[in-house]
Design a protein around this motif. Structure first.
Motif, mmCIF file in Angstrom:
data_model
loop_
_atom_site.group_PDB
_atom_site.id
_atom_site.type_symbol
_atom_site.label_atom_id
_atom_site.label_comp_id
_atom_site.label_asym_id
_atom_site.label_seq_id
_atom_site.Cartn_x
_atom_site.Cartn_y
_atom_site.Cartn_z
ATOM 1 N N GLN A 48 -16.448 -28.568 1.975
ATOM 2 C CA GLN A 48 -16.810 -27.570 2.981
ATOM 3 C C GLN A 48 -17.916 -26.655 2.469
ATOM 4 O O GLN A 48 -18.847 -26.305 3.191
ATOM 5 N N PHE A 49 -17.806 -26.273 1.194
ATOM 6 C CA PHE A 49 -18.813 -25.411 0.590
ATOM 7 C C PHE A 49 -20.187 -26.066 0.629
ATOM 8 O O PHE A 49 -21.164 -25.478 1.070
ATOM 9 N N PHE A 50 -20.266 -27.313 0.181
ATOM 10 C CA PHE A 50 -21.557 -27.996 0.184
ATOM 11 C C PHE A 50 -22.021 -28.322 1.608
ATOM 12 O O PHE A 50 -23.211 -28.378 1.874
ATOM 13 N N GLY A 51 -21.086 -28.510 2.513
ATOM 14 C CA GLY A 51 -21.449 -28.702 3.913
ATOM 15 C C GLY A 51 -22.128 -27.476 4.494
ATOM 16 O O GLY A 51 -23.099 -27.578 5.245
ATOM 17 N N HIS A 52 -21.619 -26.295 4.129
ATOM 18 C CA HIS A 52 -22.256 -25.056 4.583
ATOM 19 C C HIS A 52 -23.654 -24.917 3.982
ATOM 20 O O HIS A 52 -24.595 -24.508 4.660
ATOM 21 N N THR A 61 -30.911 -27.210 6.114
ATOM 22 C CA THR A 61 -31.580 -28.140 7.026
ATOM 23 C C THR A 61 -31.738 -27.585 8.438
ATOM 24 O O THR A 61 -32.443 -28.176 9.252
ATOM 25 N N LYS A 62 -31.116 -26.462 8.743
ATOM 26 C CA LYS A 62 -31.201 -25.871 10.078
ATOM 27 C C LYS A 62 -32.585 -25.263 10.284
ATOM 28 O O LYS A 62 -33.083 -24.561 9.403
ATOM 29 N N PRO A 63 -33.226 -25.512 11.428
ATOM 30 C CA PRO A 63 -34.547 -24.929 11.674
ATOM 31 C C PRO A 63 -34.476 -23.404 11.740
ATOM 32 O O PRO A 63 -33.513 -22.832 12.234
#
Length: 74
Positions: free
Chosen positions: A16-20, A26-28
């Motif tokens: 979850q940490f690395f997902g955040h 990667t979010k614009p």
């Protein structure tokens, strides 16, 4: 924190940490661009022939007005 959040495994928590982190990287990013309003759009089109091939020439002119925050002049 709910009871279910306390009972997750360490591998799940790390995931979850690395997902955040991945989502944040990667979010614009929203740009502070001025608001634009299109006033007029004009399209001219012409047909012709170049080297024996039919071609279409299209020219589009867009007129816009930009509204900028804090750009007030006396």
């Amino acid at each position: 924190m709910s009871k279910d959040d306390k009972d997750i495994s360490i591998s799940r928590a790390v995931g979850q940490f690395f997902g955040h982190l991945w989502g944040a990287s990667t979010k614009p990013v929203a740009k502070d661009e001025p608001q634009r309003h299109e006033v007029r759009r004009e399209t001219e089109e012409g047909e012709g022939e170049i080297d024996g091939k039919k071609v279409v020439l299209r020219r589009t002119t867009i007129e816009e007005v930009e509204f900028r925050e804090g750009d007030e002049r006396p």
